[in-house]
Design a protein around this motif. Structure first.
Motif, PDB file in Angstrom:
ATOM      1  N   GLY A 139       0.824  -1.203   0.000  1.00 15.06           N
ATOM      2  CA  GLY A 139       0.000   0.000   0.000  1.00 15.06           C
ATOM      3  C   GLY A 139       0.852   1.244   0.000  1.00 15.06           C
ATOM      4  O   GLY A 139       2.090   1.175  -0.039  1.00 15.06           O
ATOM      5  N   ALA A 140       0.198   2.399   0.057  1.00 16.08           N
ATOM      6  CA  ALA A 140       0.942   3.648   0.136  1.00 16.08           C
ATOM      7  C   ALA A 140       1.639   3.775   1.484  1.00 16.08           C
ATOM      8  O   ALA A 140       2.759   4.266   1.588  1.00 16.08           O
ATOM      9  CB  ALA A 140       0.006   4.836  -0.089  1.00 16.08           C
ATOM     10  N   SER A 141       0.969   3.324   2.546  1.00 15.33           N
ATOM     11  CA  SER A 141       1.545   3.312   3.889  1.00 15.33           C
ATOM     12  C   SER A 141       0.968   2.115   4.628  1.00 15.33           C
ATOM     13  O   SER A 141      -0.241   2.065   4.880  1.00 15.33           O
ATOM     14  CB  SER A 141       1.220   4.609   4.639  1.00 15.33           C
ATOM     15  OG  SER A 141       1.720   4.576   5.956  1.00 15.33           O
ATOM     16  N   VAL A 142       1.807   1.171   5.006  1.00 16.05           N
ATOM     17  CA  VAL A 142       1.309  -0.095   5.570  1.00 16.05           C
ATOM     18  C   VAL A 142       1.719  -0.302   7.022  1.00 16.05           C
ATOM     19  O   VAL A 142       1.412  -1.341   7.606  1.00 16.05           O
ATOM     20  CB  VAL A 142       1.766  -1.302   4.723  1.00 16.05           C
ATOM     21  CG1 VAL A 142       1.414  -1.109   3.264  1.00 16.05           C
ATOM     22  CG2 VAL A 142       3.267  -1.555   4.881  1.00 16.05           C
ATOM     23  N   ARG A 143       2.378   0.666   7.629  1.00 14.55           N
ATOM     24  CA  ARG A 143       2.922   0.478   8.973  1.00 14.55           C
ATOM     25  C   ARG A 143       1.887  -0.013   9.978  1.00 14.55           C
ATOM     26  O   ARG A 143       2.104  -0.979  10.710  1.00 14.55           O
ATOM     27  CB  ARG A 143       3.549   1.792   9.444  1.00 14.55           C
ATOM     28  CG  ARG A 143       4.334   1.726  10.754  1.00 14.55           C
ATOM     29  CD  ARG A 143       3.486   1.945  11.984  1.00 14.55           C
ATOM     30  NE  ARG A 143       2.573   3.044  11.816  1.00 14.55           N
ATOM     31  CZ  ARG A 143       1.503   3.236  12.568  1.00 14.55           C
ATOM     32  NH1 ARG A 143       1.199   2.376  13.526  1.00 14.55           N
ATOM     33  NH2 ARG A 143       0.712   4.272  12.365  1.00 14.55           N
ATOM     34  N   ALA A 144       0.708   0.617  10.030  1.00 14.96           N
ATOM     35  CA  ALA A 144      -0.289   0.268  11.039  1.00 14.96           C
ATOM     36  C   ALA A 144      -0.743  -1.182  10.892  1.00 14.96           C
ATOM     37  O   ALA A 144      -0.859  -1.909  11.881  1.00 14.96           O
ATOM     38  CB  ALA A 144      -1.485   1.212  10.948  1.00 14.96           C
ATOM     39  N   ARG A 189      12.678   6.751  19.493  1.00 12.62           N
ATOM     40  CA  ARG A 189      12.472   5.756  20.545  1.00 12.62           C
ATOM     41  C   ARG A 189      11.131   5.063  20.322  1.00 12.62           C
ATOM     42  O   ARG A 189      10.217   5.616  19.736  1.00 12.62           O
ATOM     43  CB  ARG A 189      12.452   6.407  21.925  1.00 12.62           C
ATOM     44  CG  ARG A 189      13.768   7.013  22.366  1.00 12.62           C
ATOM     45  CD  ARG A 189      13.746   7.267  23.873  1.00 12.62           C
ATOM     46  NE  ARG A 189      12.611   8.068  24.273  1.00 12.62           N
ATOM     47  CZ  ARG A 189      12.633   9.393  24.421  1.00 12.62           C
ATOM     48  NH1 ARG A 189      13.748  10.052  24.174  1.00 12.62           N
ATOM     49  NH2 ARG A 189      11.559  10.044  24.804  1.00 12.62           N
ATOM     50  N   GLY A 190      10.989   3.846  20.864  1.00  9.50           N
ATOM     51  CA  GLY A 190       9.709   3.147  20.796  1.00  9.50           C
ATOM     52  C   GLY A 190       9.476   2.551  19.418  1.00  9.50           C
ATOM     53  O   GLY A 190      10.399   2.235  18.682  1.00  9.50           O
ATOM     54  N   GLY A 191       8.196   2.415  19.088  1.00  7.40           N
ATOM     55  CA  GLY A 191       7.832   1.893  17.784  1.00  7.40           C
ATOM     56  C   GLY A 191       7.914   0.384  17.679  1.00  7.40           C
ATOM     57  O   GLY A 191       7.896  -0.167  16.582  1.00  7.40           O
ATOM     58  N   ASN A 192       8.004  -0.325  18.818  1.00  5.91           N
ATOM     59  CA  ASN A 192       8.088  -1.790  18.795  1.00  5.91           C
ATOM     60  C   ASN A 192       6.696  -2.377  19.005  1.00  5.91           C
ATOM     61  O   ASN A 192       6.159  -2.351  20.120  1.00  5.91           O
ATOM     62  CB  ASN A 192       9.029  -2.283  19.890  1.00  5.91           C
ATOM     63  CG  ASN A 192       9.106  -3.795  19.943  1.00  5.91           C
ATOM     64  OD1 ASN A 192       8.615  -4.492  19.038  1.00  5.91           O
ATOM     65  ND2 ASN A 192       9.712  -4.320  21.000  1.00  5.91           N
ATOM     66  N   LEU A 235       4.356   8.231  19.010  1.00  4.89           N
ATOM     67  CA  LEU A 235       4.650   8.657  17.645  1.00  4.89           C
ATOM     68  C   LEU A 235       4.679   7.430  16.744  1.00  4.89           C
ATOM     69  O   LEU A 235       5.096   6.346  17.158  1.00  4.89           O
ATOM     70  CB  LEU A 235       6.011   9.353  17.564  1.00  4.89           C
ATOM     71  CG  LEU A 235       6.235  10.592  18.427  1.00  4.89           C
ATOM     72  CD1 LEU A 235       7.683  11.060  18.286  1.00  4.89           C
ATOM     73  CD2 LEU A 235       5.288  11.708  18.038  1.00  4.89           C
ATOM     74  N   ALA A 236       4.262   7.614  15.486  1.00  2.00           N
ATOM     75  CA  ALA A 236       4.286   6.515  14.525  1.00  2.00           C
ATOM     76  C   ALA A 236       4.557   7.075  13.137  1.00  2.00           C
ATOM     77  O   ALA A 236       4.527   8.293  12.928  1.00  2.00           O
ATOM     78  CB  ALA A 236       2.964   5.744  14.550  1.00  2.00           C
ATOM     79  N   ASP A 237       4.812   6.159  12.197  1.00  2.75           N
ATOM     80  CA  ASP A 237       5.150   6.547  10.821  1.00  2.75           C
ATOM     81  C   ASP A 237       6.355   7.483  10.842  1.00  2.75           C
ATOM     82  O   ASP A 237       6.343   8.573  10.239  1.00  2.75           O
ATOM     83  CB  ASP A 237       3.948   7.192  10.125  1.00  2.75           C
ATOM     84  CG  ASP A 237       2.741   6.287  10.117  1.00  2.75           C
ATOM     85  OD1 ASP A 237       2.905   5.091   9.817  1.00  2.75           O
ATOM     86  OD2 ASP A 237       1.630   6.748  10.434  1.00  2.75           O
ATOM     87  N   LEU A 238       7.403   7.036  11.502  1.00  4.83           N
ATOM     88  CA  LEU A 238       8.570   7.866  11.789  1.00  4.83           C
ATOM     89  C   LEU A 238       9.542   7.872  10.610  1.00  4.83           C
ATOM     90  O   LEU A 238      10.079   6.827  10.237  1.00  4.83           O
ATOM     91  CB  LEU A 238       9.283   7.339  13.036  1.00  4.83           C
ATOM     92  CG  LEU A 238       8.387   7.203  14.273  1.00  4.83           C
ATOM     93  CD1 LEU A 238       9.107   6.460  15.378  1.00  4.83           C
ATOM     94  CD2 LEU A 238       7.923   8.565  14.745  1.00  4.83           C
ATOM     95  N   PRO A 239       9.795   9.028  10.017  1.00  4.84           N
ATOM     96  CA  PRO A 239      10.686   9.085   8.851  1.00  4.84           C
ATOM     97  C   PRO A 239      12.133   8.758   9.233  1.00  4.84           C
ATOM     98  O   PRO A 239      12.585   9.053  10.343  1.00  4.84           O
ATOM     99  CB  PRO A 239      10.553  10.534   8.373  1.00  4.84           C
ATOM    100  CG  PRO A 239      10.126  11.298   9.592  1.00  4.84           C
ATOM    101  CD  PRO A 239       9.275  10.352  10.397  1.00  4.84           C
ATOM    102  N   THR A 266       2.829  10.544  12.564  1.00  3.34           N
ATOM    103  CA  THR A 266       1.510  10.425  13.164  1.00  3.34           C
ATOM    104  C   THR A 266       1.621  10.477  14.675  1.00  3.34           C
ATOM    105  O   THR A 266       2.509   9.828  15.259  1.00  3.34           O
ATOM    106  CB  THR A 266       0.838   9.100  12.749  1.00  3.34           C
ATOM    107  OG1 THR A 266       0.751   9.051  11.325  1.00  3.34           O
ATOM    108  CG2 THR A 266      -0.552   8.972  13.349  1.00  3.34           C
ATOM    109  N   LEU A 267       0.734  11.230  15.310  1.00  5.54           N
ATOM    110  CA  LEU A 267       0.649  11.296  16.759  1.00  5.54           C
ATOM    111  C   LEU A 267      -0.449  10.355  17.235  1.00  5.54           C
ATOM    112  O   LEU A 267      -1.527  10.293  16.635  1.00  5.54           O
ATOM    113  CB  LEU A 267       0.314  12.724  17.210  1.00  5.54           C
ATOM    114  CG  LEU A 267       1.157  13.863  16.661  1.00  5.54           C
ATOM    115  CD1 LEU A 267       0.631  15.207  17.165  1.00  5.54           C
ATOM    116  CD2 LEU A 267       2.618  13.684  17.047  1.00  5.54           C
TER     117      LEU A 267
END
Length: 393
Positions: free
Chosen positions: A9-14, A320-323, A332-336, A350-351
């Protein structure tokens, strides 16, 4: 049995993070391959100049596992069918996508079921030029490319654009799972925040789950039944709607996992991808815990941060985080990736937040949005020091 799944997709992180929490092993392809996606699973980035054409070739080089798609792949039904020739599809095929994304077919099906349907038109002849109608693209996502019809804009291009009567009211999104038996289960409803600097109707964020009157909830269930019965939708899908005069007026259908799915997962502990896989006969029970450690009855909000000007993420940034395996809601998410350049109006990150009420989520997110816009301005103006590592999370 292999639990590998390809997510495109365009953004699949979630959705990839949802897969990891449920014990799947996602392989991801998207436009960004952000830090928190790369840190969690195998991730491949597609150059925007080759998107979406390059998706087919890249996917063919990856393990022959089942695959599913997120936004805005529904705009490319032929691509869906081509990739599906090579691997099982956990999603709706091109034929179904074409029909349910056709605003005229959707309106007809809703009216036949005596459900609210917003008026649509193929041309502007005879329509008032007072902003009460919107010009929209057939292929779109996230509320982009929508403009009020004011008489000065050219008429829509047949097959590319159409007009839809404007309905004013709170914007919501209902998330469903279409089952293999042809029924639809309403998972929950979120409130959507719409409109930002570069897109008056663009998606900004969501909060949920929110309660709606019983008659609206019953109506949404009927809409879900029409979509599975008339169009054959299966798996996760979403219905964006406007609430007016005690009725939910469907604006469009997204025949794939939506942005609201993540909000409902974190707020309820529900495993989205497990339900999605089950709808396609995956017969794979969750090996991971699948849940998220947010207190029951909590509201969760998410807000996209768009760049106020052109800039660059400092090389020294350390996120930090994102695990996703921690089961804890990230702030925070979708971290560049460090060193990533961004353009004015481009989504940067994304917040996320959990609070006791939707109002509290909104207030706290806006406060953080202001802080992050100031930080992005400093990155754009070159004021952020880059000689030492800065940890953010």
């Amino acid at each position: 049995m292999s639990r590998t799944v390809l997510i495109v997709g365009a953004s699949v992180r979630a959705f990839a993070h949802s897969a990891i929490r449920a014990g799947f092993q996602p392989v991801a392809i998207d436009l960004f391959a952000d830090w928190d996606l790369r840190s969690a699973c195998e991730a491949h980035q597609v150059d925007p100049s080759t998107y979406p054409a390059a998706l087919e070739g890249l996917s063919s080089t990856l393990p022959k596992a089942p695959w599913c798609y997120t936004g805005a792949i529904e705009n490319h039904p032929d691509l869906i069918d081509r990739i599906a020739r090579d691997r099982p599809l956990w999603g709706n095929p091109g034929e179904i996508v074409r029909r349910v994304r056709d605003p005229f077919s959707l309106a007809t099906a809703l009216r036949h079921a005596s459900l609210p349907a917003i008026d649509v038109s193929r041309n502007a002849r005879g329509l008032p030029a007072d902003g009460s109608w919107l010009v929209k693209r057939v292929r779109s996502a996230g509320g982009a490319h929508i403009r009020p019809f004011d008489g000065h804009a050219p008429e829509p291009v047949e097959g590319i654009e159409y007009l839809q009567r404007r309905v004013i009211g709170p914007s919501g999104s209902a998330v469903f799972v279409g089952t293999s038996a042809g029924s639809a289960r309403l998972i929950g409803v979120t409130r959507q925040w719409i409109g930002h600097d570069d897109a008056a109707f663009g998606y900004l964020g969501s909060v949920g789950p929110v309660r709606v009157p019983r008659q609206v909830r019953d109506q949404l269930r009927q809409i879900g039944a029409v979509l599975t019965g008339e169009f054959g939708l299966r798996g996760l899908f979403g219905v964006d709607f406007v609430l007016r005069n005690g009725l939910a007026w469907p604006v469009e259908v997204n025949p794939r996992p939506t942005a609201s799915v993540e909000v409902l997962e974190w707020a309820t502990g529900w495993s989205a991808i497990q339900d999605h896989a089950d709808a396609f006969g995956a017969e794979l029970s969750a090996e991971g815990h699948g849940t998220c450690s947010v207190r029951p009855h909590t509201k969760v909000g998410k807000l996209v941060v768009f760049a106020p000007l052109e800039g660059r993420v400092p090389d020294a940034i350390r996120w930090r985080g994102g695990n996703p395996r921690s089961g804890r809601l990230p702030r925070l998410a979708d971290l560049p990736m460090p060193g990533t350049s961004f353009q004015t109006g481009q989504p940067v990150l994304t917040l996320l937040i959990a609070a006791s009420s939707a109002a509290s989520c909104r207030t706290r997110l806006i406060r953080r949005l202001i802080q992050w816009r100031a930080r992005l301005r400093s990155w754009g103006e070159g004021f952020e020091p880059t000689s030492t590592a800065t940890e953010l999370g």
